[in-house]
Design a protein around this motif. Structure first.
Motif, PDB file in Angstrom:
ATOM      1  N   ASP A 105     -25.999  -7.030 -15.547  1.00 50.46           N
ATOM      2  CA  ASP A 105     -26.389  -6.686 -14.180  1.00 50.46           C
ATOM      3  C   ASP A 105     -27.905  -6.779 -14.020  1.00 50.46           C
ATOM      4  O   ASP A 105     -28.657  -5.965 -14.537  1.00 50.46           O
ATOM      5  CB  ASP A 105     -25.909  -5.259 -13.870  1.00 50.46           C
ATOM      6  N   THR A 106     -28.395  -7.796 -13.298  1.00 49.39           N
ATOM      7  CA  THR A 106     -29.839  -8.033 -13.209  1.00 49.39           C
ATOM      8  C   THR A 106     -30.551  -6.944 -12.425  1.00 49.39           C
ATOM      9  O   THR A 106     -31.725  -6.686 -12.641  1.00 49.39           O
ATOM     10  CB  THR A 106     -30.121  -9.398 -12.576  1.00 49.39           C
ATOM     11  N   ALA A 107     -29.863  -6.292 -11.526  1.00 48.56           N
ATOM     12  CA  ALA A 107     -30.496  -5.258 -10.708  1.00 48.56           C
ATOM     13  C   ALA A 107     -30.923  -4.078 -11.563  1.00 48.56           C
ATOM     14  O   ALA A 107     -31.990  -3.500 -11.358  1.00 48.56           O
ATOM     15  CB  ALA A 107     -29.541  -4.795  -9.617  1.00 48.56           C
ATOM     16  N   THR A 108     -30.094  -3.734 -12.535  1.00 51.01           N
ATOM     17  CA  THR A 108     -30.415  -2.570 -13.351  1.00 51.01           C
ATOM     18  C   THR A 108     -31.379  -2.941 -14.472  1.00 51.01           C
ATOM     19  O   THR A 108     -31.970  -2.069 -15.077  1.00 51.01           O
ATOM     20  CB  THR A 108     -29.145  -1.950 -13.961  1.00 51.01           C
ATOM     21  N   ARG A 109     -31.532  -4.240 -14.727  1.00 53.82           N
ATOM     22  CA  ARG A 109     -32.348  -4.635 -15.864  1.00 53.82           C
ATOM     23  C   ARG A 109     -33.784  -4.101 -15.738  1.00 53.82           C
ATOM     24  O   ARG A 109     -34.330  -3.536 -16.674  1.00 53.82           O
ATOM     25  CB  ARG A 109     -32.376  -6.151 -16.008  1.00 53.82           C
ATOM     26  N   GLY A 110     -34.363  -4.255 -14.580  1.00 47.65           N
ATOM     27  CA  GLY A 110     -35.729  -3.798 -14.368  1.00 47.65           C
ATOM     28  C   GLY A 110     -35.866  -2.324 -14.661  1.00 47.65           C
ATOM     29  O   GLY A 110     -36.841  -1.873 -15.253  1.00 47.65           O
ATOM     30  N   LYS A 111     -34.863  -1.586 -14.278  1.00 51.39           N
ATOM     31  CA  LYS A 111     -34.884  -0.147 -14.459  1.00 51.39           C
ATOM     32  C   LYS A 111     -34.902   0.229 -15.943  1.00 51.39           C
ATOM     33  O   LYS A 111     -35.519   1.204 -16.350  1.00 51.39           O
ATOM     34  CB  LYS A 111     -33.625   0.426 -13.799  1.00 51.39           C
ATOM     35  N   PHE A 112     -34.188  -0.594 -16.712  1.00 48.44           N
ATOM     36  CA  PHE A 112     -34.067  -0.243 -18.124  1.00 48.44           C
ATOM     37  C   PHE A 112     -35.088  -0.939 -19.011  1.00 48.44           C
ATOM     38  O   PHE A 112     -35.153  -0.664 -20.190  1.00 48.44           O
ATOM     39  CB  PHE A 112     -32.645  -0.533 -18.619  1.00 48.44           C
ATOM     40  N   PRO A 168     -38.313  -0.615 -19.389  1.00 46.96           N
ATOM     41  CA  PRO A 168     -39.192   0.269 -20.170  1.00 46.96           C
ATOM     42  C   PRO A 168     -38.507   0.819 -21.417  1.00 46.96           C
ATOM     43  O   PRO A 168     -39.111   0.900 -22.481  1.00 46.96           O
ATOM     44  CB  PRO A 168     -39.522   1.403 -19.211  1.00 46.96           C
ATOM     45  N   TYR A 169     -37.236   1.148 -21.274  1.00 45.11           N
ATOM     46  CA  TYR A 169     -36.520   1.688 -22.435  1.00 45.11           C
ATOM     47  C   TYR A 169     -36.360   0.630 -23.509  1.00 45.11           C
ATOM     48  O   TYR A 169     -36.439   0.903 -24.698  1.00 45.11           O
ATOM     49  CB  TYR A 169     -35.138   2.203 -22.015  1.00 45.11           C
ATOM     50  N   LEU A 170     -36.144  -0.610 -23.028  1.00 45.49           N
ATOM     51  CA  LEU A 170     -35.979  -1.710 -23.950  1.00 45.49           C
ATOM     52  C   LEU A 170     -37.270  -1.917 -24.749  1.00 45.49           C
ATOM     53  O   LEU A 170     -37.251  -2.163 -25.949  1.00 45.49           O
ATOM     54  CB  LEU A 170     -35.657  -2.982 -23.163  1.00 45.49           C
ATOM     55  N   LEU A 171     -38.394  -1.796 -24.040  1.00 45.78           N
ATOM     56  CA  LEU A 171     -39.685  -1.951 -24.707  1.00 45.78           C
ATOM     57  C   LEU A 171     -39.931  -0.809 -25.683  1.00 45.78           C
ATOM     58  O   LEU A 171     -40.633  -0.944 -26.676  1.00 45.78           O
ATOM     59  CB  LEU A 171     -40.813  -1.987 -23.678  1.00 45.78           C
ATOM     60  N   LEU A 172     -39.350   0.316 -25.361  1.00 45.70           N
ATOM     61  CA  LEU A 172     -39.519   1.499 -26.205  1.00 45.70           C
ATOM     62  C   LEU A 172     -38.696   1.375 -27.487  1.00 45.70           C
ATOM     63  O   LEU A 172     -38.989   2.015 -28.490  1.00 45.70           O
ATOM     64  CB  LEU A 172     -39.043   2.722 -25.410  1.00 45.70           C
ATOM     65  N   LEU A 173     -37.676   0.557 -27.418  1.00 44.71           N
ATOM     66  CA  LEU A 173     -36.685   0.506 -28.491  1.00 44.71           C
ATOM     67  C   LEU A 173     -37.272   0.259 -29.886  1.00 44.71           C
ATOM     68  O   LEU A 173     -36.962   1.013 -30.812  1.00 44.71           O
ATOM     69  CB  LEU A 173     -35.625  -0.544 -28.156  1.00 44.71           C
ATOM     70  N   PRO A 174     -38.111  -0.781 -30.061  1.00 40.92           N
ATOM     71  CA  PRO A 174     -38.614  -1.011 -31.430  1.00 40.92           C
ATOM     72  C   PRO A 174     -39.343   0.210 -31.986  1.00 40.92           C
ATOM     73  O   PRO A 174     -39.097   0.618 -33.125  1.00 40.92           O
ATOM     74  CB  PRO A 174     -39.579  -2.190 -31.276  1.00 40.92           C
TER      75      PRO A 174
END
Lengths: 302, 411
Positions: free
Chosen positions: A18-25, A27-33
């Protein structure tokens, strides 16, 4: 492994197609590593250390221990090694104080007076880092040795009661101060450099003399750097064992780090005690830092 | 679950074994151990079954000596002939040339305890410690052989091993020498700089005198420092002494440390303090002072056995359980048991040479050294000087005394 995969996978999972929610998440993705790194190399070993700290000696099998919930380890470790805790905090406190006393004028000079010498001074502060920490400490042993220049001069002036500097608390505090000095200088310099010179001029315009301007304008504006510097010096200094090992004596200067080292490496079956000591030290430092930040660190820290 | 929970060490070991099978890094292993440990911590309160110890069969790794012609050797400081100008070990270079086996030598060991504590977890988990030969003192060799962490040696691969001094063949920790081979033996005694001290030190009373206060270093090796002190207090250290004698010696060390007589309690690194002048006398190992003479170009360094007696110890070459180059390790041990090579090493290290025939070879190299009682001691010399080995401790004594020793020296 399953526990690790779970914790790590959870925030990433919703970032689906879902591309709409991607932007929202994102930051979390960047936080993951970073989060994964902390989880694997900090949280999990910490939990492991905690379980070790609760283990009991295997009766009749020296060096072996079994899983248990034995809080006595903490009581024993703390009562037996209380002087070492005291020394750790005292030496770290002294080293922080001296490092501050040396660093502030240095950082001030670099920020406001150095001019074109600024980068050279910066290099002089950072350059020692290119050599190993241990080697530099061993070099201090030579500098402070009985036949070395410092001890000889002090001895001829009869200023050295014991006759030597190494193997005393002075050497340990000096070593700690030296080794952690850059951690104090750099944050203070960074916050002083940000001070707008026009603000200082404004102080003068309002009839404040140099000292009053420093006290009411410069110092408060550099407080975030001072706070960061003291924490960066105090915390590692309290847990340090290299300086006490190389420059200190066997009896009166050993710090908690030395006890942890010897319980881990020299006493058969000392693992639980060592782990309990590590946790107690961590708790003590956390408590102290918490009080300190509460007292001095306002919102300026950010 | 109750009563059936495996002991921590074998449990973790099993976890590690299963984890290795799934190709994980060491860091991850620890985390798995943690997950397992925390789960078990909640349920386990009753002491589990005792560890298996010596009952388990020894599983040897596959030997790849023929394909990988290397041998990696961990030893103590100043313990192999060294050439300052070429920065190489001549006898080891000769071995490499002769056999084609690339030997790497490292002075990794400063203290038995600290070295073994570092490698032990890996040995127990079956992970390569990147060493094929380790050199440890008798009592530590005892612990490791007892705990099945050492590979047996194939004596048939080492014809020269028959040159071992008869007195060293039947040791209590390894009867028949199936697991270990003596590297060097030596004494602990008094070492000092005669010029700086200004007089001869013949006994421990001379050593611990007010004018040397704060200038004395002693060994962190409990059996040597306490052994000398116990002998000073009139105890037969190889005899059947017990806790009261031990406590009395510990009290003496405590008194000497509190009184500021002893400056530092150190491992092999004590040599640096002697070099820098921070200490000018101390309880030291016999060979080191000769190395110090060469290194500092100062012939005033003296070694003596105190009048009350000294200690005798041996360091042993052993192949750790994880080594995959046992054959190469055996080739190296065999090489150093050639009397001519042994004499060459002894002429440099000045420790007691454990090889029969080395004395004759030494006659050719240096007739004076061939007569040195510190390299080739006679039975008579040992009895007269009251040089003895520290008696073997039981596992329980070992733990209790080590903990007390650690406490008295400041941790």
């Amino acid at each position: 492994m399953s526990a690790v995969a779970h914790g790590a996978g959870a925030p990433a999972a919703p970032a689906g197609p879902d591309t709409a929610t991607r932007g929202k998440f994102l930051p979390y993705l960047l936080l993951l590593p970073g989060a994964l790194w902390l989880l694997i190399f900090f949280v999990v070993p910490l939990a492991q250390l905690f379980t070790v700290s609760l283990q009991s000696q295997f009766p009749g099998y020296p060096g072996y221990y079994y899983r248990d919930v034995n809080f006595r380890n903490y009581l024993d470790a703390f009562t037996e090694f209380a002087p070492h805790f005291g020394r750790s905090l005292l030496f770290a406190g002294l080293a922080t104080f001296f490092a501050f006393a040396l660093s502030y004028p240095l950082a001030y000079a670099m920020a406001f007076k150095a001019g074109r010498w600024r980068s050279l001074m910066m290099i002089c502060i950072i350059a020692p880092f290119f050599t190993s920490f241990i080697l530099r400490t061993i070099a201090w042993r030579q500098i402070l040795a009985d036949e070395g220049p410092v001890a000889k001069v002090l001895n001829t002036l009869h200023l050295l009661p014991g006759g030597h500097i190494t193997e005393t608390w002075m050497a340990v505090v000096a070593g700690l101060t030296y080794n952690f000095l850059p951690f104090m200088v750099l944050p203070i310099y960074a916050s002083l450099e940000r001070v707008d010179p026009r603000v200082l001029e404004a102080g003068g315009d309002l009839y404040a003399n140099g000292f009053t301007t420093f006290r009411t304008v410069t110092l408060p504006m550099s407080m975030p750097g001072v706070l960061a510097g003291t924490l960066l010096t105090f915390i590692p200094a309290a847990g340090d064992y290299v300086n006490a090992e190389l420059l200190g004596s066997d009896r009166s200067t050993k710090m908690v780090g030395n006890v942890i080292e010897s319980q881990f490496f020299k006493v058969p079956g000392g693992y639980p005690t060592a782990a309990a000591l590590s946790f107690t030290l961590m708790a003590l430092i956390l408590a102290l830092v918490f009080v300190y930040v509460r007292r001095f660190g306002t919102d300026e820290l950010v | 679950m109750k009563g059936r929970i495996p002991p921590a060490d074998p449990g973790v070991r099993a976890l590690i074994r299963s984890a290795r099978a799934s190709q994980l890094s060491r860091r991850n292993l620890l985390s798995i151990g943690a997950a397992g440990a925390s789960a078990a911590a909640l349920s386990a309160c009753a002491p589990p079954k005792p560890p298996a110890g010596g009952v388990a069969a020894l599983k040897l790794p596959t030997d790849v000596s023929a394909e990988e012609k290397i041998v990696r050797w961990a030893n103590w400081t100043a313990y192999l002939d060294y050439d300052d100008t070429t920065q190489k070990y001549p006898s080891l270079e000769a071995f490499i040339k002769k056999t084609g086996i690339q030997a790497t030598y490292s002075e990794d060991i400063d203290d038995n305890d600290s070295y073994v504590s570092k490698v032990r977890p890996q040995l127990e988990a079956g992970q390569d410690i990147e060493k094929d030969i380790i050199t440890l003192t008798d009592w530590m060799a005892n612990r490791l052989i007892r705990d099945r962490l050492i590979q047996p040696l194939e004596l048939i691969q080492m014809p020269n091993a028959g040159n071992l001094l008869p007195a060293l063949r039947e040791v209590s920790f390894d009867p028949g020498r199936n697991y270990s081979l003596t590297w060097q033996s030596g004494f602990a005694g008094i070492g000092y700089d005669k010029a700086k001290v200004g007089r001869e030190l013949k006994s421990l009373d001379d050593l611990f005198s007010p004018d040397l206060k704060g200038k004395i270093t002693v060994l962190s090796e409990m059996r040597d420092t306490l052994g000398l002190i116990m002998a000073w207090q009139g105890v037969d250290i190889s005899g059947n002494w017990g806790k009261p004698e031990f406590d009395k010696a510990i009290a003496k060390v405590d008194e000497l440390l509190t009184g500021g007589f002893i400056r530092r309690v150190k491992g092999n690194a004590y040599m640096n303090d002697l070099k820098s002048g921070n200490a000018i006398a101390g309880i030291v190992w016999s060979g080191d002072l000769f190395i110090l003479r060469a290194e500092t170009e100062n012939d005033n360094w003296e070694f003596t056995i105190p009048e009350s007696g000294g200690t005798l110890w041996s360091d042993n070459l052993m192949v750790p359980i994880t080594s995959t180059h046992r054959r190469n390790a055996e080739a190296l041990m065999n090489y150093y048991y050639d009397p001519a090579v042994a004499a060459e090493v002894a002429a440099y290290v000045n420790y007691v040479c454990p090889v029969v025939g080395a004395q004759q070879e030494m006659e050719k190299l240096d007739p004076d050294l061939a007569q040195s009682p510190l390299i080739f001691p006679t039975e008579d010399y040992l009895t007269k000087s009251n040089i003895k080995g520290f008696r073997a401790l039981t596992a329980a004594e070992d733990q209790e005394y080590s903990a007390e020793w650690a406490k008295v020296v400041g941790n």
